[in-house]
Design a protein around this motif. Structure first.
Motif, PDB file in Angstrom:
ATOM      1  N   PRO A  57       0.816  -1.231   0.000  1.00 63.29           N
ATOM      2  CA  PRO A  57       0.000   0.000   0.000  1.00 63.29           C
ATOM      3  C   PRO A  57       0.846   1.277   0.000  1.00 63.29           C
ATOM      4  O   PRO A  57       0.460   2.276  -0.620  1.00 63.29           O
ATOM      5  CB  PRO A  57      -0.820  -0.118   1.297  1.00 63.29           C
ATOM      6  N   LEU A  58       1.999   1.241   0.652  1.00 68.14           N
ATOM      7  CA  LEU A  58       2.876   2.410   0.643  1.00 68.14           C
ATOM      8  C   LEU A  58       3.417   2.650  -0.763  1.00 68.14           C
ATOM      9  O   LEU A  58       3.473   3.797  -1.231  1.00 68.14           O
ATOM     10  CB  LEU A  58       4.032   2.213   1.626  1.00 68.14           C
ATOM     11  N   ALA A  59       3.828   1.564  -1.425  1.00 70.93           N
ATOM     12  CA  ALA A  59       4.362   1.687  -2.785  1.00 70.93           C
ATOM     13  C   ALA A  59       3.300   2.212  -3.741  1.00 70.93           C
ATOM     14  O   ALA A  59       3.587   3.064  -4.596  1.00 70.93           O
ATOM     15  CB  ALA A  59       4.891   0.336  -3.252  1.00 70.93           C
ATOM     16  N   LEU A  60       2.075   1.718  -3.616  1.00 76.12           N
ATOM     17  CA  LEU A  60       1.000   2.180  -4.492  1.00 76.12           C
ATOM     18  C   LEU A  60       0.724   3.663  -4.287  1.00 76.12           C
ATOM     19  O   LEU A  60       0.548   4.415  -5.252  1.00 76.12           O
ATOM     20  CB  LEU A  60      -0.266   1.363  -4.238  1.00 76.12           C
ATOM     21  N   ALA A  61       0.707   4.095  -3.037  1.00 81.74           N
ATOM     22  CA  ALA A  61       0.469   5.515  -2.753  1.00 81.74           C
ATOM     23  C   ALA A  61       1.575   6.379  -3.345  1.00 81.74           C
ATOM     24  O   ALA A  61       1.318   7.443  -3.930  1.00 81.74           O
ATOM     25  CB  ALA A  61       0.365   5.729  -1.241  1.00 81.74           C
ATOM     26  N   LEU A  62       2.820   5.926  -3.203  1.00 81.99           N
ATOM     27  CA  LEU A  62       3.951   6.691  -3.736  1.00 81.99           C
ATOM     28  C   LEU A  62       3.904   6.776  -5.253  1.00 81.99           C
ATOM     29  O   LEU A  62       4.163   7.840  -5.834  1.00 81.99           O
ATOM     30  CB  LEU A  62       5.266   6.050  -3.281  1.00 81.99           C
ATOM     31  N   VAL A  63       3.557   5.678  -5.903  1.00 75.94           N
ATOM     32  CA  VAL A  63       3.530   5.651  -7.371  1.00 75.94           C
ATOM     33  C   VAL A  63       2.402   6.531  -7.908  1.00 75.94           C
ATOM     34  O   VAL A  63       2.554   7.207  -8.934  1.00 75.94           O
ATOM     35  CB  VAL A  63       3.409   4.202  -7.873  1.00 75.94           C
ATOM     36  N   VAL A  64       1.279   6.526  -7.220  1.00 80.66           N
ATOM     37  CA  VAL A  64       0.181   7.412  -7.631  1.00 80.66           C
ATOM     38  C   VAL A  64       0.611   8.875  -7.501  1.00 80.66           C
ATOM     39  O   VAL A  64       0.322   9.705  -8.369  1.00 80.66           O
ATOM     40  CB  VAL A  64      -1.083   7.134  -6.790  1.00 80.66           C
ATOM     41  N   LEU A 111       8.432   4.484 -10.452  1.00 75.96           N
ATOM     42  CA  LEU A 111       8.487   3.183 -11.117  1.00 75.96           C
ATOM     43  C   LEU A 111       9.802   3.030 -11.880  1.00 75.96           C
ATOM     44  O   LEU A 111      10.400   1.945 -11.903  1.00 75.96           O
ATOM     45  CB  LEU A 111       7.299   3.018 -12.074  1.00 75.96           C
ATOM     46  N   LEU A 112      10.260   4.110 -12.516  1.00 78.04           N
ATOM     47  CA  LEU A 112      11.533   4.080 -13.226  1.00 78.04           C
ATOM     48  C   LEU A 112      12.683   3.889 -12.242  1.00 78.04           C
ATOM     49  O   LEU A 112      13.623   3.122 -12.506  1.00 78.04           O
ATOM     50  CB  LEU A 112      11.719   5.359 -14.032  1.00 78.04           C
ATOM     51  N   ALA A 113      12.609   4.574 -11.106  1.00 80.28           N
ATOM     52  CA  ALA A 113      13.646   4.411 -10.085  1.00 80.28           C
ATOM     53  C   ALA A 113      13.698   2.970  -9.588  1.00 80.28           C
ATOM     54  O   ALA A 113      14.787   2.406  -9.412  1.00 80.28           O
ATOM     55  CB  ALA A 113      13.378   5.368  -8.923  1.00 80.28           C
ATOM     56  N   ALA A 114      12.533   2.378  -9.374  1.00 80.68           N
ATOM     57  CA  ALA A 114      12.491   0.980  -8.928  1.00 80.68           C
ATOM     58  C   ALA A 114      13.059   0.055  -9.998  1.00 80.68           C
ATOM     59  O   ALA A 114      13.787  -0.898  -9.692  1.00 80.68           O
ATOM     60  CB  ALA A 114      11.063   0.591  -8.578  1.00 80.68           C
ATOM     61  N   ALA A 115      12.747   0.338 -11.255  1.00 81.05           N
ATOM     62  CA  ALA A 115      13.261  -0.506 -12.343  1.00 81.05           C
ATOM     63  C   ALA A 115      14.784  -0.421 -12.417  1.00 81.05           C
ATOM     64  O   ALA A 115      15.452  -1.424 -12.718  1.00 81.05           O
ATOM     65  CB  ALA A 115      12.642  -0.065 -13.672  1.00 81.05           C
ATOM     66  N   CYS A 116      15.353   0.744 -12.134  1.00 79.96           N
ATOM     67  CA  CYS A 116      16.809   0.893 -12.144  1.00 79.96           C
ATOM     68  C   CYS A 116      17.462   0.074 -11.027  1.00 79.96           C
ATOM     69  O   CYS A 116      18.618  -0.361 -11.160  1.00 79.96           O
ATOM     70  CB  CYS A 116      17.192   2.369 -11.984  1.00 79.96           C
ATOM     71  N   ALA A 117      16.741  -0.134  -9.941  1.00 77.48           N
ATOM     72  CA  ALA A 117      17.297  -0.898  -8.817  1.00 77.48           C
ATOM     73  C   ALA A 117      17.217  -2.404  -9.041  1.00 77.48           C
ATOM     74  O   ALA A 117      17.977  -3.165  -8.428  1.00 77.48           O
ATOM     75  CB  ALA A 117      16.565  -0.530  -7.525  1.00 77.48           C
ATOM     76  N   LEU A 118      16.316  -2.857  -9.908  1.00 78.75           N
ATOM     77  CA  LEU A 118      16.084  -4.295 -10.075  1.00 78.75           C
ATOM     78  C   LEU A 118      17.318  -5.084 -10.521  1.00 78.75           C
ATOM     79  O   LEU A 118      17.557  -6.180 -10.006  1.00 78.75           O
ATOM     80  CB  LEU A 118      14.921  -4.524 -11.047  1.00 78.75           C
ATOM     81  N   PRO A 119      18.139  -4.581 -11.458  1.00 80.57           N
ATOM     82  CA  PRO A 119      19.327  -5.369 -11.840  1.00 80.57           C
ATOM     83  C   PRO A 119      20.278  -5.608 -10.665  1.00 80.57           C
ATOM     84  O   PRO A 119      20.880  -6.684 -10.565  1.00 80.57           O
ATOM     85  CB  PRO A 119      19.992  -4.510 -12.923  1.00 80.57           C
ATOM     86  N   PHE A 120      20.394  -4.646  -9.787  1.00 82.56           N
ATOM     87  CA  PHE A 120      21.279  -4.806  -8.633  1.00 82.56           C
ATOM     88  C   PHE A 120      20.687  -5.792  -7.627  1.00 82.56           C
ATOM     89  O   PHE A 120      21.412  -6.585  -7.020  1.00 82.56           O
ATOM     90  CB  PHE A 120      21.543  -3.446  -7.984  1.00 82.56           C
ATOM     91  N   LEU A 121      19.360  -5.773  -7.486  1.00 82.61           N
ATOM     92  CA  LEU A 121      18.697  -6.767  -6.648  1.00 82.61           C
ATOM     93  C   LEU A 121      18.899  -8.162  -7.225  1.00 82.61           C
ATOM     94  O   LEU A 121      19.133  -9.124  -6.481  1.00 82.61           O
ATOM     95  CB  LEU A 121      17.201  -6.451  -6.545  1.00 82.61           C
ATOM     96  N   ALA A 122      18.835  -8.273  -8.555  1.00 86.68           N
ATOM     97  CA  ALA A 122      19.050  -9.568  -9.194  1.00 86.68           C
ATOM     98  C   ALA A 122      20.461 -10.086  -8.931  1.00 86.68           C
ATOM     99  O   ALA A 122      20.661 -11.291  -8.689  1.00 86.68           O
ATOM    100  CB  ALA A 122      18.789  -9.458 -10.702  1.00 86.68           C
ATOM    101  N   VAL A 123      21.442  -9.201  -8.966  1.00 84.93           N
ATOM    102  CA  VAL A 123      22.822  -9.605  -8.652  1.00 84.93           C
ATOM    103  C   VAL A 123      22.914 -10.122  -7.223  1.00 84.93           C
ATOM    104  O   VAL A 123      23.503 -11.178  -6.952  1.00 84.93           O
ATOM    105  CB  VAL A 123      23.784  -8.415  -8.856  1.00 84.93           C
ATOM    106  N   ASN A 124      22.309  -9.397  -6.281  1.00 84.02           N
ATOM    107  CA  ASN A 124      22.326  -9.830  -4.877  1.00 84.02           C
ATOM    108  C   ASN A 124      21.643 -11.177  -4.706  1.00 84.02           C
ATOM    109  O   ASN A 124      22.112 -12.022  -3.924  1.00 84.02           O
ATOM    110  CB  ASN A 124      21.646  -8.786  -3.992  1.00 84.02           C
ATOM    111  N   CYS A 125      20.548 -11.393  -5.412  1.00 86.14           N
ATOM    112  CA  CYS A 125      19.845 -12.675  -5.330  1.00 86.14           C
ATOM    113  C   CYS A 125      20.698 -13.802  -5.900  1.00 86.14           C
ATOM    114  O   CYS A 125      20.717 -14.916  -5.358  1.00 86.14           O
ATOM    115  CB  CYS A 125      18.507 -12.594  -6.059  1.00 86.14           C
ATOM    116  N   TRP A 126      21.413 -13.523  -6.986  1.00 87.63           N
ATOM    117  CA  TRP A 126      22.276 -14.557  -7.577  1.00 87.63           C
ATOM    118  C   TRP A 126      23.378 -14.961  -6.603  1.00 87.63           C
ATOM    119  O   TRP A 126      23.647 -16.147  -6.411  1.00 87.63           O
ATOM    120  CB  TRP A 126      22.891 -14.035  -8.875  1.00 87.63           C
TER     121      TRP A 126
END
Length: 249
Positions: free
Chosen positions: A86-93, A99-114
């Motif tokens: 709910p916090l994320a939805l409120a922020l995105v609205v 959403l672009l900022a979150a997408a930029c973080a996803l590759p680094f999260l993927a590296v950490n998960c690997w």
């Protein structure tokens, strides 16, 4: 019993909390603080907690022969993710560019998960990958407060230089304390960061001179207790915020 539950749900990685909060705090104060900061910060911390337990599940699911060892991380991961939603939805609205900022973080999260999946969370590159989205919170907080990219990129670079340096320095003090290679790399990195800092601001240069001094003096003291190492880094993180705000605010 309650303290054990807290330890299971909250990571005992004290240095990570400084890295999570300091860039956000600096960005908030460099721009104009807004009520939305009170939504962004808990959302950011909940995202970190959900990602941490996801990574622990990935690691233990592969390593452990006891399914319960991995499964105990699913409940915290799902709980924190549900609280985040709910916090994320409120922020995105309010600010769809997040959403672009979150997408930029996803590759680094993927590296950490690997790295977590392969039980290599302590790898140098994994630590450096975690630093990037954490420091990315500074421009996010600046933009959320009505600031500009031009206002944000220099202090974000300073944060990135500092927290990447902590990855090197802390390794020389704990897991790689007997490695001369890591020690030389840490000192070389901080010397290079000081050179870059000289082109940014005299105050930034003074801060990185202090960081370089710490890489020269603290390892020479021998086996410094881990809490002391952490306390020094927390103090430097606070000093970093105190320096960035007047310089770039």
């Amino acid at each position: 019993m309650a303290s054990r539950a807290v330890r299971r749900w909250l990571p005992q990685q004290h240095g990570a909390w400084a890295m999570l909060v300091a860039p956000f705090l600096a960005g908030m104060l460099i721009a104009t603080p807004t009520p939305w900061d009170a939504v962004l910060l808990p959302a950011w911390l909940l995202g970190y907690l959900a990602a941490y337990h996801l990574q622990q599940w990935l690691r233990l699911d592969r390593l452990s022969r006891n399914p319960k060892a991995a499964a105990r991380h699913l409940r915290p991961a799902l709980t924190f993710a549900a609280a985040l939603l709910p916090l994320a939805l409120a922020l995105v609205v309010h600010a769809p560019w997040l959403l672009l900022a979150a997408a930029c973080a996803l590759p680094f999260l993927a590296v950490n998960c690997w790295y977590a999946r392969h039980n290599r969370e302590r790898a140098l590159l994994n630590g450096l990958a975690a630093v990037v989205p954490a420091c990315g919170m500074l421009p996010v907080a600046v933009l959320l407060g009505g600031g500009t990219v031009g206002q944000a990129w220099r202090p974000a670079l300073v944060c990135l230089l500092y927290f990447a340096g902590t990855v090197f320095h802390v390794k020389t003090m704990i897991r790689e304390r007997d490695s001369r290679t890591y020690l030389r790399a840490s000192r070389a990195y901080h010397a290079g960061a000081l050179v870059v800092a000289c082109f940014l601001s005299p105050w930034v240069a003074a801060f990185f001179a202090l960081c370089l001094l710490r890489t020269l003096v603290v390892p020479a003291l021998g086996r410094v207790p881990v809490p002391v190492v952490g306390a020094i880094e927390v103090a430097l993180s606070l000093l970093l915020v105190g320096m960035l705000v007047p310089v770039y605010g």
